[in-house]
Motif scaffolding. Structure first.
Motif, PDB file in Angstrom:
ATOM      1  N   THR A  20     -16.166  -6.898  31.040  1.00 12.71           N
ATOM      2  CA  THR A  20     -16.606  -7.644  29.870  1.00 12.71           C
ATOM      3  C   THR A  20     -15.399  -7.989  29.011  1.00 12.71           C
ATOM      4  N   GLY A  21     -15.297  -9.258  28.624  1.00  9.30           N
ATOM      5  CA  GLY A  21     -14.204  -9.711  27.786  1.00  9.30           C
ATOM      6  C   GLY A  21     -12.934 -10.051  28.537  1.00  9.30           C
ATOM      7  N   GLU A  22     -12.922  -9.828  29.842  1.00  4.49           N
ATOM      8  CA  GLU A  22     -11.738 -10.130  30.650  1.00  4.49           C
ATOM      9  C   GLU A  22     -11.529 -11.641  30.701  1.00  4.49           C
ATOM     10  N   ILE A  23     -10.303 -12.065  30.509  1.00  6.13           N
ATOM     11  CA  ILE A  23      -9.967 -13.488  30.586  1.00  6.13           C
ATOM     12  C   ILE A  23      -9.460 -13.766  31.994  1.00  6.13           C
ATOM     13  N   ILE A  24     -10.098 -14.730  32.650  1.00  6.79           N
ATOM     14  CA  ILE A  24      -9.750 -15.056  34.026  1.00  6.79           C
ATOM     15  C   ILE A  24      -9.597 -16.569  34.168  1.00  6.79           C
ATOM     16  N   GLU A  25      -8.922 -16.994  35.221  1.00 10.57           N
ATOM     17  CA  GLU A  25      -8.812 -18.418  35.529  1.00 10.57           C
ATOM     18  C   GLU A  25      -9.644 -18.696  36.765  1.00 10.57           C
ATOM     19  N   VAL A  26     -10.534 -19.672  36.642  1.00 13.73           N
ATOM     20  CA  VAL A  26     -11.423 -20.025  37.738  1.00 13.73           C
ATOM     21  C   VAL A  26     -11.459 -21.535  37.907  1.00 13.73           C
ATOM     22  N   GLU A  27     -12.001 -21.963  39.026  1.00 12.33           N
ATOM     23  CA  GLU A  27     -12.160 -23.376  39.336  1.00 12.33           C
ATOM     24  C   GLU A  27     -13.649 -23.706  39.365  1.00 12.33           C
ATOM     25  N   PRO A  28     -14.057 -24.816  38.758  1.00 13.15           N
ATOM     26  CA  PRO A  28     -15.474 -25.192  38.817  1.00 13.15           C
ATOM     27  C   PRO A  28     -15.876 -25.591  40.231  1.00 13.15           C
ATOM     28  N   ILE A  29     -17.085 -25.158  40.645  1.00 12.69           N
ATOM     29  CA  ILE A  29     -17.605 -25.538  41.962  1.00 12.69           C
ATOM     30  C   ILE A  29     -18.986 -26.182  41.851  1.00 12.69           C
ATOM     31  N   GLY A  30     -19.573 -26.148  40.667  1.00  9.26           N
ATOM     32  CA  GLY A  30     -20.905 -26.734  40.520  1.00  9.26           C
ATOM     33  C   GLY A  30     -21.416 -26.628  39.101  1.00  9.26           C
ATOM     34  N   LEU A  31     -22.633 -27.128  38.926  1.00  6.21           N
ATOM     35  CA  LEU A  31     -23.292 -27.106  37.625  1.00  6.21           C
ATOM     36  C   LEU A  31     -24.763 -26.779  37.826  1.00  6.21           C
ATOM     37  N   MET A  32     -25.298 -25.947  36.961  1.00  4.62           N
ATOM     38  CA  MET A  32     -26.714 -25.601  36.956  1.00  4.62           C
ATOM     39  C   MET A  32     -27.317 -26.141  35.669  1.00  4.62           C
ATOM     40  N   GLU A  33     -28.307 -27.003  35.804  1.00 10.06           N
ATOM     41  CA  GLU A  33     -28.996 -27.508  34.613  1.00 10.06           C
ATOM     42  C   GLU A  33     -29.824 -26.391  33.993  1.00 10.06           C
ATOM     43  N   GLN A  34     -29.841 -26.371  32.670  1.00 13.09           N
ATOM     44  CA  GLN A  34     -30.668 -25.407  31.950  1.00 13.09           C
ATOM     45  C   GLN A  34     -31.139 -26.046  30.653  1.00 13.09           C
ATOM     46  N   ILE A  35     -32.392 -25.830  30.327  1.00 16.19           N
ATOM     47  CA  ILE A  35     -32.958 -26.271  29.055  1.00 16.19           C
ATOM     48  C   ILE A  35     -33.332 -25.017  28.283  1.00 16.19           C
ATOM     49  N   ASP A  36     -32.780 -24.883  27.095  1.00 11.36           N
ATOM     50  CA  ASP A  36     -32.957 -23.691  26.259  1.00 11.36           C
ATOM     51  C   ASP A  36     -33.626 -24.130  24.961  1.00 11.36           C
ATOM     52  N   ASP A  37     -34.869 -23.733  24.778  1.00 13.91           N
ATOM     53  CA  ASP A  37     -35.651 -24.137  23.596  1.00 13.91           C
ATOM     54  C   ASP A  37     -35.618 -25.652  23.395  1.00 13.91           C
ATOM     55  N   GLY A  38     -35.768 -26.389  24.491  1.00 13.64           N
ATOM     56  CA  GLY A  38     -35.841 -27.838  24.428  1.00 13.64           C
ATOM     57  C   GLY A  38     -34.508 -28.558  24.375  1.00 13.64           C
ATOM     58  N   GLU A  39     -33.396 -27.816  24.352  1.00 10.17           N
ATOM     59  CA  GLU A  39     -32.070 -28.425  24.290  1.00 10.17           C
ATOM     60  C   GLU A  39     -31.302 -28.185  25.583  1.00 10.17           C
ATOM     61  N   GLU A  40     -30.534 -29.193  25.996  1.00 12.15           N
ATOM     62  CA  GLU A  40     -29.689 -29.049  27.175  1.00 12.15           C
ATOM     63  C   GLU A  40     -28.663 -27.948  26.941  1.00 12.15           C
ATOM     64  N   ASP A  41     -28.562 -27.019  27.882  1.00 14.00           N
ATOM     65  CA  ASP A  41     -27.627 -25.898  27.789  1.00 14.00           C
ATOM     66  C   ASP A  41     -27.126 -25.561  29.195  1.00 14.00           C
ATOM     67  N   ASN A  42     -26.458 -26.530  29.821  1.00 19.58           N
ATOM     68  CA  ASN A  42     -26.048 -26.399  31.213  1.00 19.58           C
ATOM     69  C   ASN A  42     -25.002 -25.319  31.410  1.00 19.58           C
ATOM     70  N   ASN A  43     -24.918 -24.842  32.644  1.00 22.95           N
ATOM     71  CA  ASN A  43     -23.989 -23.780  33.012  1.00 22.95           C
ATOM     72  C   ASN A  43     -23.025 -24.269  34.084  1.00 22.95           C
ATOM     73  N   ILE A  44     -21.744 -24.008  33.871  1.00 22.30           N
ATOM     74  CA  ILE A  44     -20.732 -24.289  34.876  1.00 22.30           C
ATOM     75  C   ILE A  44     -20.748 -23.150  35.891  1.00 22.30           C
ATOM     76  N   LEU A  45     -20.674 -23.488  37.168  1.00 21.30           N
ATOM     77  CA  LEU A  45     -20.557 -22.499  38.231  1.00 21.30           C
ATOM     78  C   LEU A  45     -19.117 -22.559  38.721  1.00 21.30           C
ATOM     79  N   ALA A  46     -18.478 -21.401  38.849  1.00 20.90           N
ATOM     80  CA  ALA A  46     -17.051 -21.385  39.175  1.00 20.90           C
ATOM     81  C   ALA A  46     -16.724 -20.203  40.074  1.00 20.90           C
ATOM     82  N   THR A  47     -15.546 -20.253  40.648  1.00 24.01           N
ATOM     83  CA  THR A  47     -15.037 -19.149  41.450  1.00 24.01           C
ATOM     84  C   THR A  47     -13.519 -19.111  41.320  1.00 24.01           C
TER      85      THR A  47
END
Length: 102
Positions: A20-47
């Protein structure tokens, strides 16, 4: 910062143990759509750059289950998972958030 004013969430697909709290460098590999209380709140998928993670059906199922149940303790909060997209969509989302920050 995402379109909803909150930090943009990133799910790291890896077998490595992260702290927890570790700072890392990653590359994006995808995106997951998410709607949170009616608002767009997408998530980046990375490795990590040296890993070859994929967004398999199992990964999609686990992430969908996580985001739709993480706030179960808040009965008024509604979170819905949407579609999954590739790296290009993730990069587009990151570019959009950078433009908002300017």
């Amino acid at each position: 910062t995402g379109g909803d004013g909150d930090n943009l969430d990133c799910f790291v697909i890896t077998n490595r143990k992260l702290k927890t709290g570790e700072i890392i460098e990653v590359e994006p590999i995808g995106l997951m759509e998410q709607i949170d209380d009616g608002e767009e709140d997408n998530n980046i998928l990375a490795t990590f750059e040296d890993e070859k993670a994929t967004v398999s059906e199992e990964v999609k199922r686990k992430l969908t289950d996580f985001v739709t149940h993480v706030f179960d303790h808040l009965p008024s909060k509604v979170v819905n998972a949407g579609d999954f997209f590739g790296k290009d969509r993730a990069l587009s989302e990151l570019q959009k958030t950078q433009n908002l920050a300017k």
